[in-house]
Design a protein around this motif. Structure first.
Motif, mmCIF file in Angstrom:
data_model
loop_
_atom_site.group_PDB
_atom_site.id
_atom_site.type_symbol
_atom_site.label_atom_id
_atom_site.label_comp_id
_atom_site.label_asym_id
_atom_site.label_seq_id
_atom_site.Cartn_x
_atom_site.Cartn_y
_atom_site.Cartn_z
ATOM 1 N N ALA A 21 0.821 -1.196 0.000
ATOM 2 C CA ALA A 21 0.000 0.000 0.000
ATOM 3 C C ALA A 21 0.863 1.257 0.000
ATOM 4 C CB ALA A 21 -0.925 -0.013 1.207
ATOM 5 N N LEU A 22 0.454 2.237 -0.773
ATOM 6 C CA LEU A 22 1.138 3.530 -0.843
ATOM 7 C C LEU A 22 0.406 4.500 0.070
ATOM 8 C CD1 LEU A 22 3.130 5.521 -2.204
ATOM 9 C CD2 LEU A 22 1.366 5.891 -3.932
ATOM 10 N N THR A 23 1.073 4.954 1.093
ATOM 11 C CA THR A 23 0.460 5.840 2.080
ATOM 12 C C THR A 23 0.368 7.255 1.527
ATOM 13 O OG1 THR A 23 1.418 4.513 3.838
ATOM 14 C CG2 THR A 23 0.625 6.688 4.442
ATOM 15 N N ARG A 24 -0.834 7.816 1.522
ATOM 16 C CA ARG A 24 -1.043 9.189 1.084
ATOM 17 C C ARG A 24 -1.103 10.138 2.276
ATOM 18 N NH1 ARG A 24 0.392 10.570 -3.439
ATOM 19 N NH2 ARG A 24 -1.134 12.211 -3.465
ATOM 20 N N ILE A 40 -5.941 -3.387 6.290
ATOM 21 C CA ILE A 40 -6.348 -2.920 4.963
ATOM 22 C C ILE A 40 -5.836 -3.863 3.877
ATOM 23 C CG2 ILE A 40 -5.966 -1.087 3.260
ATOM 24 C CD1 ILE A 40 -6.114 0.881 5.699
ATOM 25 N N THR A 41 -4.568 -4.239 3.956
ATOM 26 C CA THR A 41 -3.977 -5.131 2.962
ATOM 27 C C THR A 41 -4.694 -6.479 2.945
ATOM 28 O OG1 THR A 41 -1.838 -4.062 3.235
ATOM 29 C CG2 THR A 41 -1.833 -6.228 2.218
ATOM 30 N N TYR A 93 -5.193 7.173 4.984
ATOM 31 C CA TYR A 93 -5.619 7.226 3.585
ATOM 32 C C TYR A 93 -4.496 6.631 2.749
ATOM 33 C CZ TYR A 93 -7.066 9.277 -0.912
ATOM 34 O OH TYR A 93 -7.432 9.470 -2.217
ATOM 35 N N VAL A 94 -4.777 5.527 2.070
ATOM 36 C CA VAL A 94 -3.756 4.823 1.296
ATOM 37 C C VAL A 94 -4.291 4.450 -0.082
ATOM 38 C CG1 VAL A 94 -2.642 3.851 3.355
ATOM 39 C CG2 VAL A 94 -4.393 2.549 2.188
ATOM 40 N N TYR A 95 -3.364 4.192 -0.988
ATOM 41 C CA TYR A 95 -3.684 3.591 -2.283
ATOM 42 C C TYR A 95 -3.085 2.199 -2.302
ATOM 43 C CZ TYR A 95 -5.637 7.606 -4.670
ATOM 44 O OH TYR A 95 -6.456 8.620 -5.064
ATOM 45 N N TYR A 96 -3.882 1.254 -2.743
ATOM 46 C CA TYR A 96 -3.424 -0.122 -2.911
ATOM 47 C C TYR A 96 -3.703 -0.487 -4.358
ATOM 48 C CZ TYR A 96 -2.425 -4.939 -1.635
ATOM 49 O OH TYR A 96 -1.865 -6.187 -1.537
ATOM 50 N N GLY A 97 -2.680 -0.355 -5.192
ATOM 51 C CA GLY A 97 -2.890 -0.487 -6.638
ATOM 52 C C GLY A 97 -3.652 0.736 -7.114
ATOM 53 N N SER A 98 -4.761 0.529 -7.781
ATOM 54 C CA SER A 98 -5.571 1.641 -8.267
ATOM 55 C C SER A 98 -6.731 1.969 -7.327
ATOM 56 C CB SER A 98 -6.133 1.308 -9.652
ATOM 57 O OG SER A 98 -6.991 0.184 -9.563
ATOM 58 N N ILE A 99 -6.769 1.331 -6.177
ATOM 59 C CA ILE A 99 -7.879 1.489 -5.229
ATOM 60 C C ILE A 99 -7.458 2.437 -4.108
ATOM 61 C CG2 ILE A 99 -9.432 0.303 -3.658
ATOM 62 C CD1 ILE A 99 -8.774 -2.274 -5.241
#
Length: 106
Positions: A21-24, A40-41, A93-99
Motif C-alpha cells: 500500500a502507498l500511504t497518502r 487494509i492489505t 488514507y492509502v492507495y493499494y494499486g488503483s484502489i
C-alpha cells in the motif's frame, strides 16, 4: 545435498507478491498505522479478485472497530475525493494499486 528447484511465476503474480500500500496521509501512531495497514492489505487482498469493495470496506470497519474501539468508517473506491472531520490521531488514507482506501474514526 538436495538440488533446489526454481519456480517460475508470471509478472502479474510477481507484482502481486511485492505490491504494498502507498500511504497518502496518516494521522495516527506508528504502531496503530502498521496494524491498520495490515488490516487494509488483508481485506483488499481477500476481496480484490471480485472487486467487491463493499465487503472489503465492511471487513476493514468491523476489524478496526474490534481492535481500536467503535465508530470507524471506511471508504473504498477507484476515484474519489474527500473532506472529513475525524477524531485526532485516527485517520489513514492509502492507495493499494488503483484502489483508494480511507479509514477514519469519528
Amino acid at each position: 545435498m538436495a538440488a533446489t528447484t526454481q519456480v517460475e511465476i508470471s509478472e502479474h503474480d510477481y507484482r502481486k507478491l511485492i505490491s504494498k500500500a502507498l500511504t497518502r496521509s496518516v494521522d495516527m501512531s506508528m504502531e496503530m498505522s502498521m496494524e491498520s495497514m495490515e488490516i487494509i492489505t488483508m481485506a483488499v487482498d481477500k476481496h480484490a479478485a471480485t472487486k467487491n469493495y463493499e465487503a472489503a470496506a465492511q471487513l476493514i470497519k468491523t476489524t478496526m472497530d474490534k481492535k481500536f474501539g467503535a465508530a470507524w468508517h471506511c471508504v473504498i473506491g477507484e476515484g474519489f475525493g474527500f473532506e472529513i472531520t475525524y477524531q485526532a490521531k485516527n485517520m489513514v488514507y492509502v492507495y493499494y494499486g488503483s484502489i483508494g482506501i480511507l479509514a477514519y474514526k469519528c
